[in-house]
Design a protein around this motif. Structure first.
Motif, PDB file in Angstrom:
ATOM      1  N   VAL A 123       6.915 -37.848 -14.419  1.00  0.00           N
ATOM      2  CA  VAL A 123       7.813 -36.713 -14.686  1.00  0.00           C
ATOM      3  C   VAL A 123       9.138 -36.931 -13.956  1.00  0.00           C
ATOM      4  O   VAL A 123      10.219 -36.799 -14.543  1.00  0.00           O
ATOM      5  N   ARG A 124       9.073 -37.295 -12.678  1.00  0.00           N
ATOM      6  CA  ARG A 124      10.315 -37.470 -11.899  1.00  0.00           C
ATOM      7  C   ARG A 124      11.192 -38.576 -12.481  1.00  0.00           C
ATOM      8  O   ARG A 124      12.416 -38.495 -12.444  1.00  0.00           O
ATOM      9  N   LYS A 132       2.676 -25.952 -17.613  1.00  0.00           N
ATOM     10  CA  LYS A 132       1.382 -26.657 -17.526  1.00  0.00           C
ATOM     11  C   LYS A 132       1.383 -27.697 -16.410  1.00  0.00           C
ATOM     12  O   LYS A 132       0.351 -28.035 -15.880  1.00  0.00           O
ATOM     13  N   VAL A 133       2.581 -28.235 -16.130  1.00  0.00           N
ATOM     14  CA  VAL A 133       2.717 -29.316 -15.146  1.00  0.00           C
ATOM     15  C   VAL A 133       3.908 -28.951 -14.252  1.00  0.00           C
ATOM     16  O   VAL A 133       4.885 -28.374 -14.741  1.00  0.00           O
ATOM     17  N   GLY A 134       3.833 -29.251 -12.964  1.00  0.00           N
ATOM     18  CA  GLY A 134       4.958 -28.963 -12.068  1.00  0.00           C
ATOM     19  C   GLY A 134       6.172 -29.806 -12.426  1.00  0.00           C
ATOM     20  O   GLY A 134       6.094 -31.040 -12.440  1.00  0.00           O
ATOM     21  N   PHE A 135       7.271 -29.141 -12.783  1.00  0.00           N
ATOM     22  CA  PHE A 135       8.525 -29.834 -13.098  1.00  0.00           C
ATOM     23  C   PHE A 135       9.554 -29.506 -12.015  1.00  0.00           C
ATOM     24  O   PHE A 135       9.648 -28.336 -11.619  1.00  0.00           O
ATOM     25  N   PRO A 136      10.353 -30.479 -11.578  1.00  0.00           N
ATOM     26  CA  PRO A 136      11.413 -30.133 -10.634  1.00  0.00           C
ATOM     27  C   PRO A 136      12.591 -29.457 -11.350  1.00  0.00           C
ATOM     28  O   PRO A 136      12.726 -29.587 -12.566  1.00  0.00           O
ATOM     29  N   PHE A 137      13.406 -28.752 -10.600  1.00  0.00           N
ATOM     30  CA  PHE A 137      14.690 -28.178 -11.038  1.00  0.00           C
ATOM     31  C   PHE A 137      14.571 -26.932 -11.923  1.00  0.00           C
ATOM     32  O   PHE A 137      15.595 -26.414 -12.368  1.00  0.00           O
TER      33      PHE A 137
END
Ligand code: NDP
Length: 287
Positions: A275-276, A168-173
């Motif tokens: 998020v980061r 739903k949301v851009g997550f890193p890694f």
């Protein structure tokens, strides 16, 4: 003053008018659970067993599936069986559904939960890996849905799709993983619209999960994520409740999942920086 007050009254009415879950809702129901040899899928199988469902589970590792089936029988499943194989193979995905037709005589709930192995770290540019992961995490979900639809239309049943906040949301890694989960949202949310238009009474519940304490997830991210993992047995039960109540989306846990979505469209950059800030970036290896 009147408008917010009316809003509150309407919200209260909406929530109190909602049907509540009772375990009998799943008693005697014919259910497929994919990815049920471990983790959340395994816990869903045990909950279904306690509720007296007919359970057909699948994953690759036969020895683990055998143990889960044995436990399901001890817990009171109306029946429990497994088929082992890989969801890289669309013919296998379809075969699992056909088995429900043959041995259970139909299907009431299709729970799509399996997930292929990926890595936790910076995107490594491997296009082949994304293609393979799309086959396991997305295309096999589509193939099973297509095969199961005639049975689900007949039973006016449910499709439960296990996804993630990373869908739903851009997550890193987790770039390849996130791509497959976003694809699920696109496919199943669009399909739900067509079901409405065509009066097809098959519900689609998209489950948006936060960080859950399964072995795979803890191994991948416990060291790096600054958020606690939620319990997998409780998560599994919430998914089943959401499916039985025919919710369009299920958020677990609410605070760590749905609230950020309120920010997504009005303050996307703030959300992305929040998020980061949930990662220990010094513990991520070089890209
Ligand atoms: P697990 O790794 O514990 O379970 C994954 C399951 O999928 C296992 O049964 C595994 O069995 C099976 N599987 C893996 N590869 C394949 C394959 N190629 N073909 C068929 N089956 C396969 O995962 P979780 O319980 O943590 O996750 C369950 C769902 O929840 C997933 O969809 C995941 O994306 C979602 N989720 C989980 C979160 C978490 O923090 N745990 C967060 C957000 C979403 P086997 O290896 O024997 O094949």
């Amino acid at each position: 003053i009147l408008i917010p007050f009316l809003g509150l009254v309407l919200a209260f009415w909406f929530y109190s008018a909602r049907e509540t879950f009772k375990p009998e809702m799943l008693k005697g129901k014919r259910v497929i659970v994919t990815g049920a040899s471990t983790g959340i899928g395994e816990e869903m199988a045990y909950h279904l067993a306690r509720m007296g469902s007919h359970i057909l589970i699948t994953a690759r590792t036969e020895s683990k599936l055998q143990k889960v089936v044995e436990r399901c029988r001890e817990l009171g499943a109306a029946s429990a069986q497994y088929i082992s194989g890989t969801m890289e193979d669309m013919a296998f995905a379809e075969h699992v559904v056909k088995e429900a037709q043959t041995s259970l005589g139909g299907l009431d709930m299709l729970i799509l939960n399996h997930v292929g192995t990926s890595y936790f770290g910076y995107f490594d540019g491997d296009v082949g890996h994304i293609r393979k992961l799309l086959e396991i995490n997305f295309l096999s979900y589509v193939a099973m849905t297509v095969s199961a639809l005639p049975m689900l239309k007949e039973s006016e049943g449910s499709i439960v799709v296990v996804s993630s906040m990373a869908g739903k949301v851009g997550f890193p890694f987790t770039v390849p993983y996130s791509a497959t989960k976003f694809a699920l949202d696109g496919f199943f949310s669009s399909l739900r619209q067509e079901f409405h238009i065509q009066n097809i009474n098959v519900s689609i519940t998209l489950c948006i999960l936060g960080f859950i304490d399964t072995e795979r997830a803890l191994h991948a991210a416990a060291d790096v994520l600054l958020v606690p993992a939620a319990p997998r047995a409780e998560c599994a039960l919430e998914i089943l409740k959401g499916g039985a109540l025919r919710y369009r989306e299920l958020y677990y846990r609410y605070g760590s999942t749905r609230l950020p979505l309120l920010l997504r469209d009005c303050a996307a950059e703030l959300l992305e920086s929040m998020v980061r800030s949930r990662y220990r970036l010094d513990r991520i290896g070089p890209g």
